[in-house]
Write an enzyme that holds these catalytic residues in place. Structure first.
Site, PDB file in Angstrom:
ATOM      1  N   HIS A  56       0.655  -1.245   0.146  1.00 31.80           N
ATOM      2  CA  HIS A  56       0.023  -0.127   0.136  1.00 31.80           C
ATOM      3  C   HIS A  56       0.901   1.124   0.047  1.00 31.80           C
ATOM      4  CE1 HIS A  56      -4.153   1.562   1.648  1.00 31.80           C
ATOM      5  NE2 HIS A  56      -3.341   2.689   0.979  1.00 31.80           N
ATOM      6  N   ASP A 150      -8.764   2.574  -3.159  1.00 33.95           N
ATOM      7  CA  ASP A 150      -8.468   3.249  -1.785  1.00 33.95           C
ATOM      8  C   ASP A 150      -8.301   4.818  -1.932  1.00 33.95           C
ATOM      9  OD1 ASP A 150      -6.943   3.157   0.736  1.00 33.95           O
ATOM     10  OD2 ASP A 150      -5.373   4.135  -0.065  1.00 33.95           O
ATOM     11  N   ASP A 303       0.928   2.714   3.789  1.00 34.96           N
ATOM     12  CA  ASP A 303       0.051   3.802   3.283  1.00 34.96           C
ATOM     13  C   ASP A 303       0.851   5.111   3.199  1.00 34.96           C
ATOM     14  OD1 ASP A 303      -2.281   4.975   2.404  1.00 34.96           O
ATOM     15  OD2 ASP A 303      -3.331   5.130   4.605  1.00 34.96           O
TER      16      ASP A 303
END
Length: 428
Positions: A56, A150, A303
């Site tokens: 991610h 996302d 992230d």
């Protein structure tokens, strides 16, 4: 390529051994290996891990090169010990076609600092209304296996079901940003005592948990794979634990910042702490650590969300959500999980390399440190202690929540198929 010997490293935290790299491959593992003709790296006291894999990452290119590029993002990844990253689809244009994912994939090949595996959008334009070209992205040169909107939730249950059905045909996975949009309108931080005291709009835990509950049921009904992005609440842990007890094909990730930071930091009104999902409570943090340790949460994913200075150096309400994380991820995991005794270094290899590579079906990464395997490796000095200085980041952005904070551990070397991308903590 010349031969390289990593001398006396503790593989996955075990007994010291030598590792001989010959070209792109690990040629031999043992003690007292012949170093003739090889470059020797003395690694006494250091930990040798398989190259880290991030499920991610936001590389921002194309469209937001003021925040990050594939080149700068992969440099940051290498410094953090990563040899492969999955690049999220919320670019401009959105990575919802074969053409865009191939562009990102080729930029990764050109960068040479780590492998870039594009993530395809689930829906056209991330709008949640119509499925994107999932099959075409999978069949492209990029070979996309992971699909995610996302940044936005696929909140339409029918669209989510159709996506799960579609990717099943080629063993793909839908990675869900679990956020019920109607429950988070105007949300600025975690809904709780702190948000009430500060008068900021709350992002309730149930907005995450309700979507996860729905999607694990959908995945079970369809017989497909669903992956939960940046899980952040104790309730979400319990739902995933229940789904796994049923034998359903559900996986989940947690970010480093959700393992360490809490919503109490929002009292500073420093927008560096503004992130989606938001920083939660101390009870949530402890539940996430326990779930990562017992395997309920499969992996750590950064992230990594770079933003230019002007998008963070402003009042809280106007600030963008997100934090950079590639260059500090391993240190945060060492502090929260290894130094606390919750997992060992073999557990770090499992949660930051083996499992994310398996979830993303990424070949050549997440492999054992043994003879005949690709030489994708990370060497870590766990005894190092130092304050985080974003001025020295390889990333184009500086929005780290750890500035000035002392963190343990330092990546000294990263090898991508036998080629050093980081040497003595510096980009090669």
């Amino acid at each position: 390529m010349s031969k390289i010997i990593v001398r006396g490293a503790r593989i996955l935290g075990g007994e010291p051994q030598d590792v001989l790299i010959d070209g792109e491959t690990i040629a031999e593992v043992g003690t007292g290996l012949d170093a003739e003709g090889a470059t020797v790296i003395e690694a006494e006291g250091q930990i040798l891990l398989p190259g880290l894999v991030d499920l991610h990452t936001h590389l921002r290119e194309p469209g937001r090169e003021d925040s990050e590029t594939v080149l700068t993002g992969t440099k940051a990844a290498a410094v953090g010990g990563f040899t492969a990253v999955h690049a999220m689809a919320n670019t401009f244009p959105v990575a919802d076609t074969a053409g865009v994912v191939e562009q990102v994939w080729r930029l990764g090949k050109e960068s040479g600092y780590c492998d870039v595996q594009p993530v395809g959008a689930v829906t056209v334009g991330l709008e949640g209304k119509k499925l994107a070209e999932l099959g075409a992205m999978h069949d492209s040169a990029a070979g996309v296996k992971v699909f995610s909107d996302d940044g936005k939730c696929v909140d339409d249950a029918v669209i989510m079901r159709r996506a799960l059905e579609y990717v099943k045909a080629f063993d793909g996975v839908v990675a869900q940003h679990a956020q019920e949009p109607r429950l988070t309108e105007g949300a600025q931080m975690n809904e709780g005592i702190v948000s009430a005291e500060l008068g900021l709009g709350g992002w309730p835990a149930v907005a995450e948990e309700s979507i996860i509950a729905r999607d694990v049921l959908l995945a079970a009904h369809v017989g497909s794979r669903v992956h939960i992005c940046h899980l952040s609440t104790a309730g979400s842990v319990e739902i995933v634990r229940w789904a796994k007890s049923k034998g359903w094909n559900v996986t989940a990730e947690v970010t480093p910042h959700h393992l360490l930071l809490t919503d109490e930091l929002v009292r500073t009104y420093n927008p560096v702490y503004k992130v989606n999902p938001p920083l939660r409570t101390e009870a949530d943090v402890l539940a996430l650590r326990e779930a990562l340790a017992d395997g309920t949460i499969d992996c750590v994913a950064t992230d990594h969300a770079p933003h230019p200075h002007e998008d963070k150096d402003c009042e809280w309400a106007a600030a963008a959500m997100g934090m950079v994380g590639l260059e500090t991820a391993l240190s945060v995991v060492q502090q929260t999980m290894v130094d606390t005794g919750l997992i060992d270094w073999a557990g770090v290899a499992d949660r930051m390399s083996f499992r994310p590579a398996a979830i993303g079906r990424l070949e050549g990464h997440g492999r054992p440190v043994s003879a005949g395997e690709p030489a994708n490796l990370t060497l870590v000095d766990p005894a190092y202690r130092g304050a985080v200085d974003p001025a020295g980041f390889a990333s184009r952005s500086r929005n780290t929540p750890y500035e000035g904070r002392e963190l343990p551990g330092r990546v000294t070397h990263t090898f991508l198929r036998g080629r050093a991308t980081v040497v003595d903590g510096k980009l090669a």
